[in-house]
Design an enzyme around this catalytic site. Structure first.
Site: not given
Lengths: 324, 400
Positions: B180, B241
């Site tokens: 990210h 996740r």
């Protein structure tokens, strides 16, 4: 808010040239029993479209549910999600008609073993090869799922013999990602290389094996099984202890007896006789214990009884049913 | 200058066409289910009209051909010809230690991206096929790679190393890379501009809460720590996740359930997180709806989710030795006021105070949600990774 406009995508292509399908985007499987469905499942899990052939609607439905069960098992074991299952299942369809193989570039013959005798009929398999040749393009590969000497014989009646090749999936061992690729006398380098590419596409390792009875895997396994039966008969150890030595000691995923039950005693006896006929060495003669199980139709997991006893889900319920 | 931004995933290609001179988006969309049944292209024209194109798309190359076809079509396009595209910017997930900033794509760069495939086997190959497709279709157009990992290359050694045998770092490059990066870089910088702070003199914690989630500590314009590691699995709890787990769980399960590495990976990457705990969904809207109906596990999942964020902010406040600015971004960070409230209410010890009225009113837009007397400024900044990729591409290409 505007309505969404829906149109076919084709007219937005940059060039008018027809789009060549990528190699192995769609494969065919003839016979979707235990082994055929295992191969189909591996292929669709790796993004390949599969069409399988079974002679009746009922068998088609059974085959489809076998594949679904395999995927469910994967979900249960955390290997797949429900959403992925939907996508994966959308890649497979059944048919009763050879014509539906016409756009496949690869077809695998996986005609099942007779569940009474454990044989795979050569005549039937030849017929499959001939039918396939009628509908496939000359470049399409015809493979047979084999562990015996047969591919040259199957190929011999075809017009394009060089496209025939043998494959052996170790479908009885979960997650055994290896294929034995068997070159017959006619198999061309091109065919062989393409099949190697197929193996890579489905994330399998591969080894080249000359056409021979039992190849590497089956030959080693059968000898190990026969010797284990000897040990059992001599009263040296028990079924579960021998299996424990192999699993714990040698790190095998399944013990040799558990493995035999999984494969089916009827198949094993037939394979052994085949090897005995081929090599003429008595070490390949099925052990009396195997013959006893065979005659009693204690074929292993699918009959609920073999070296061990099993429940409907194939879990062992009783240790060491078979004694020397 | 017209710049096409491509984000090639394993079975999808997202695209956005920018005119950077006028700051316009000329068209955007996504090709989905590449190589599967039901593949389609969803396009949004500059006027907001949505178009759905259905048909077979077997590979990335074909997907990109259709994207270029739509963008240059008379009916829905924004370009007269492909020559109008000045540059293409690609999102590339893993740049390893080889890239610390965006670069012009050359054969050398492609080779290095290929070398990173080992540590990003799922992400880098489709990124590369997008690059190759453009090479073939628009051979004279310059291409730029913008890496998810690049911003975090400034992390100090003590932050990026794992406490495992050092030889594994030298042998395989096992270390924390973070992801990210484009988003964290954009929102941290943008927040400073928005609030009139000096980016080079500010201690910032950015929290990106989207499909994946990560937090980053930014000191004087540089990432000094981030919550994702070698892969995007580590750190905060996410949709599917797990985020941080005790590795002992993995070895325990391998033995108990007789499972191998690929299954373990699916377990932690796809069956865990919000979905795994709640048993309902990975989508925050479904979770909130279930909580309203009194679903206990959905409530637990959300509490865990927020608690992890609070923990990471605490850790990064320590790593930075103080904080000036906290930034929320990503789908949940931009839209879910309740999560921002719950997180900020646990930061009293840092002197954080938020204006609940402004907070509740803030959805998907830039805002300062802290009160004037809060010792730390708290901002919401919608992330815009595509824009960041386009502007990086512009910066690199304009000098050519």
């Amino acid at each position: 808010m505007h309505e969404i406009i829906v149109e076919p995508i084709e007219k937005y292509g940059l060039s008018k040239r027809s789009r060549r399908r990528t190699l192995f985007s769609k494969i065919g499987i003839v016979g979707c029993g235990y082994e055929g469905s295992a191969i189909a499942t591996i292929a669709i899990l790796n993004g390949i479209e599969v069409v399988f052939l079974e002679p009746t609607d009922e068998k088609n439905a059974n085959a489809f549910s076998r594949i679904e069960q395999k995927l469910d098992k994967k979900i249960e074991n955390w290997g797949l999600t429900e959403n992925e299952k939907k996508i994966v299942l959308s890649r497979v369809q059944g048919t009763k008609n050879y014509k539906d193989f016409s756009d496949c570039d690869f077809v695998i013959e996986a005609v099942r073993y007779d569940d009474q005798t454990g044989e795979r009929h050569v005549k039937e398999r030849k017929e499959v090869f001939l039918q396939l040749e009628k509908v496939l393009s000359p470049q399409a590969i015809i493979a047979s799922n084999v562990s015996t000497v047969i591919i040259t014989e199957l190929a011999s009646e075809l017009r394009y013999k060089e496209r025939c090749v043998g494959l052996h999936f170790l479908s009885n061992i979960p997650e055994s990602n290896i294929i034995e690729i068997v070159r017959g006398l006619y198999t061309s380098d091109e065919t062989y290389n393409k099949v190697c590419q197929f193996a890579r596409l489905i994330n399998h390792q591969y080894v080249a094996v000359a056409e021979s009875a039992g190849l590497v895997s089956i030959r080693l396994f059968l000898i190990e099984l026969n010797e284990a039966c000897e040990i059992l008969m001599e009263g040296i150890s028990t079924v579960e202890d021998i299996d424990r030595v192999l699993t714990v000691g040698f790190g095998h995923r399944l013990g040799v007896f558990r493995m035999a039950d999984q494969m089916g005693i009827e198949k094993i006896v037939n394979l052994m006789e085949n090897l005995f006929n081929e090599y003429g060495n008595s070490k390949y003669k099925p052990s009396p214990i195997l013959l006893r199980l065979y005659r009693a139709k204690h074929f292993g997991v699918k009959r609920g009884k073999g070296f061990y006893e099993y429940d409907k889900e194939g879990n062992i319920i009783k240790q060491g049913g078979e004694k020397a | 200058m017209k710049i096409l931004v491509l984000n090639c995933g394993s079975s999808s290609v997202k695209y956005k066409l920018f005119n950077l001179e006028t700051n316009e988006i000329l068209g955007s969309g996504i090709v989905e289910k590449i190589g599967m049944k039901g593949s389609c292209l969803k396009h949004m024209r500059a006027d907001g009209q949505k178009i759905l194109l259905e048909g077979e798309v077997l590979e990335h190359q074909t997907a990109i051909e259709y994207i270029l076809g739509v963008l240059t079509s008379k009916r829905h396009g924004a370009l007269k010809s492909l020559e109008e595209i000045d540059a293409v910017g690609h999102r590339v997930v893993h740049g390893g230690e080889k890239f610390n900033k965006s670069v012009l794509i050359t054969d050398e760069v492609i080779r290095k991206i290929e070398e990173c495939i080992d540590i990003a086997p799922l992400h880098n190959p489709p990124n590369l096929s997008g690059i190759h497709a453009i090479e073939e279709l628009l051979p004279s157009v310059p291409q730029v790679a913008v890496f998810d990992t690049a911003f975090h290359q400034t992390m100090p050694e003590h932050a990026y190393m794992y406490a495992i045998p050092y030889s594994l770092y030298t042998k395989y490059g096992i270390r924390r890379y973070g992801f990210h990066g484009t988003s964290h870089r954009y929102v941290s910088k943008r927040a400073c501009d928005f609030l009139g702070l000096d980016y080079q003199q500010t201690k910032i914690i950015t929290v990106h809460l989207g499909n994946g989630a990560s937090a980053t500590a930014v000191k004087n314009g540089k990432s000094i720590d981030t919550s994702m590691g070698l892969t995007p699995l580590e750190g905060l709890m996410m949709g599917t996740r797990s985020g941080d787990v005790d590795l002992g769980i993995a070895t325990f399960l391998m033995e108990k359930e007789m499972i191998g590495p690929s299954v373990l990976s699916t377990l932690f990457n796809k069956h865990s997180g919000m979905l795994g705990v709640s048993g309902i969904s990975s989508d925050m809207r479904d979770i909130k709806a279930a909580i309203e109906k009194g679903n206990e596990r959905a409530r637990l999942a959300l509490e865990m989710y927020e608690y992890r964020i609070i923990k990471y902010i605490g850790a990064y406040a320590a790593a930075l030795n103080g904080v000036d600015l906290l930034v929320f971004t990503g789908g949940v960070g931009e839209n879910q006021a309740s999560t921002r409230t719950n997180v900020c209410n646990n930061l009293n010890y840092l002197g954080v105070k938020i204006d609940e009225k402004i907070n509740i009113a803030t959805k998907g837009k830039e805002a300062l949600i802290s009160t004037p007397d809060s010792s730390i400024k708290v901002a919401v900044i919608p992330t815009d990774e595509e824009f960041m990729i386009a502007s990086d591409t512009y910066e690199i290409v304009k000098g050519l």
